[in-house]
Enzyme design. Structure first.
Site, short mmCIF file in Angstrom:
data_model
loop_
_atom_site.label_atom_id
_atom_site.label_comp_id
_atom_site.label_asym_id
_atom_site.label_seq_id
_atom_site.Cartn_x
_atom_site.Cartn_y
_atom_site.Cartn_z
CG ASP A 118 -8.78 1.12 3.42
OD1 ASP A 118 -9.60 0.34 2.92
OD2 ASP A 118 -7.57 0.85 3.54
CE LYS A 123 -4.40 -1.48 1.98
NZ LYS A 123 -5.37 -1.25 3.06
#
Ligand code: NAP
Length: 277
Positions: free
Chosen positions: A102, A66
Site C-alpha cells: 500500500d 490484514k
C-alpha cells in the site's frame, strides 16, 4: 502447470483485484488464475492452510484480515512490519511471506502525476487507521518534509505520529485546528472513509480555507470524485482519487510474485471505461 493466485477478504464481491490481475497475467503470457475468495474471520486459519496446501503462488489480503493473518504466516518483511499489516503474501518455495504494497502504491500514484512531496513541503494526513499508516510509512521515507496529522480521535493520530515522525517534524491537530490551517499545506490526503459510497456523503474536513496551491488526494475510489475532491476542483486545486493507488499496490504485488512491473497506465483506462460507468 498454471498457478493459483487470489484475494481473501469479507466482503469481497466488489474487489477489482481479480479483473486487474487476471488481465495482467494474460498480458504477460501467464495462464495462471486469480480468484476472489470470501473468507470470514473464523475461516481465516483454514483458508491460509488451504492456500498453502494448494501451492498458491501468492495472494492478496484485505479487510478484515490484514493484521490477523500475521501470526499465520512464516515471516513478514520490513514493510509489513513497519505498517503493521499485510496486504500481499508471497509463496517462497512453501514459505508464506507477508509484505505490504500500500505504501509503495500510494507513493507511485503521486509520483506518476508529479504530486510527490519534495524537501521543504508540508503535508496533512487526515485519518489514523490502516490506510493512514501506509501513507505515513511512505511519507516517512521522503527527506525533509513535514507531516502533520488530524483525526476524529486525536489519540490515534498521536500514536501514528509518534511511530513515524519526530515531534519537531510532525504536529497533531484536532479536525477544527486542521481546518484553520489548510492553506499552509502543499498536499492534503484524506485517508478516512468519509465520502465513500455507502458512507455519509460528507467532507473529512471543512474546506473553506482550502487554496488552489494545495494538491488534494483522496484514497477513496468509489465514488471517483468525493465531495473533498469536488471542493478541490471548484477552487482550481489539483485533485487525485484512490484508483491509481489501488492499481499501483496491485502492480507492486504482481511484481513481487512474478518479477514483472505490469502495465498500470492502460489498466487505469480499462478500469475507468469498464467498471466506473
Ligand atoms: P480504518 O483502518 O477503519 O481507519 C478509518 C479512519 O477513518 C480512522 O482514522 C477513523 O477515525 C476515521 N473515520 C472513520 N469513520 C469516520 C467518520 N465517520 N468521521 C471521521 N473519521 C472517521 O480504515 P482504512 O483501512 O484506513 O481505510 C480508510 C479509507 O482508505 C477507506 O475509504 C478505504 O477504502 C481507503 N483505502 C484505499 C486504498 C486504495 O488503494 N486506494 C487502500 C487502502 C484504503 P477514528 O480513529 O476516530 O476511528
Amino acid at each position: 502447470m498454471p498457478k493459483l493466485y487470489g484475494v481473501i477478504g469479507d466482503p469481497i464481491d466488489h474487489s477489482l483485484s481479480p479483473v486487474m490481475h487476471q488481465k495482467w497475467l494474460r498480458e504477460n503470457g501467464y495462464d495462471d488464475h486469480y480468484h476472489a475468495f470470501r473468507v470470514t474471520k473464523d475461516q481465516l486459519e483454514d483458508a491460509v492452510r488451504g492456500l498453502r496446501a494448494l501451492g498458491a503462488g501468492g495472494f492478496n489480503v484485505t479487510i478484515p484480515h490484514k493484521t490477523a493473518i500475521i501470526p499465520l504466516l512464516d515471516d513478514i518483511d520490513e514493510e509489513a512490519e513497519v505498517i503493521g499489516a499485510v496486504n500481499t503474501v508471497i509463496n517462497e518455495n512453501g514459505r508464506l511471506v507477508g509484505t505490504n504494497t500500500d505504501a509503495i502504491g500510494f507513493m507511485k500514484s503521486l509520483e506518476e502525476k508529479g504530486f510527490a512531496p519534495e524537501a521543504g513541503d508540508s503535508v496533512l494526513v487526515i485519518g489514523a487507521g490502516g490506510a493512514a499508516r501506509a501513507v505515513c510509512a511512505a511519507l516517512a521515507k521522503r527527506a525533509k518534509i513535514r507531516v502533520d496529522l488530524t483525526n476524529r480521535t486525536p489519540e490515534a493520530a498521536e500514536r501514528l505520529s509518534a511511530r513515524f515522525f519526530n515531534s519537531n517534524e510532525s504536529a497533531v491537530w484536532t479536525l477544527e485546528e486542521a481546518e484553520k490551517r489548510l492553506a499552509q499545506y502543499r498536499l492534503i490526503i484524506n485517508a478516512t472513509p468519509v465520502g465513500m459510497s455507502g458512507f455519509a456523503d460528507a467532507l473529512p474536513v471543512r474546506t473553506e480555507r482550502l487554496t488552489a496551491h494545495t494538491i488534494c488526494v483522496d484514497l477513496i475510489y468509489r465514488p471517483l470524485k468525493t465531495r473533498f475532491l469536488e471542493a478541490a476542483e471548484q477552487i482550481g486545486a489539483p485533485a487525485l482519487n484512490g484508483l491509481p493507488m489501488l492499481i499501483h499496490q496491485g502492480a507492486a504485488a504482481f511484481q513481487r510474485w512474478l518479477g514483472i512491473w505490469p502495465d498500470t497506465f492502460n489498466m487505469e483506462k480499462y478500469l475507468l471505461e469498464n467498471y466506473f460507468q
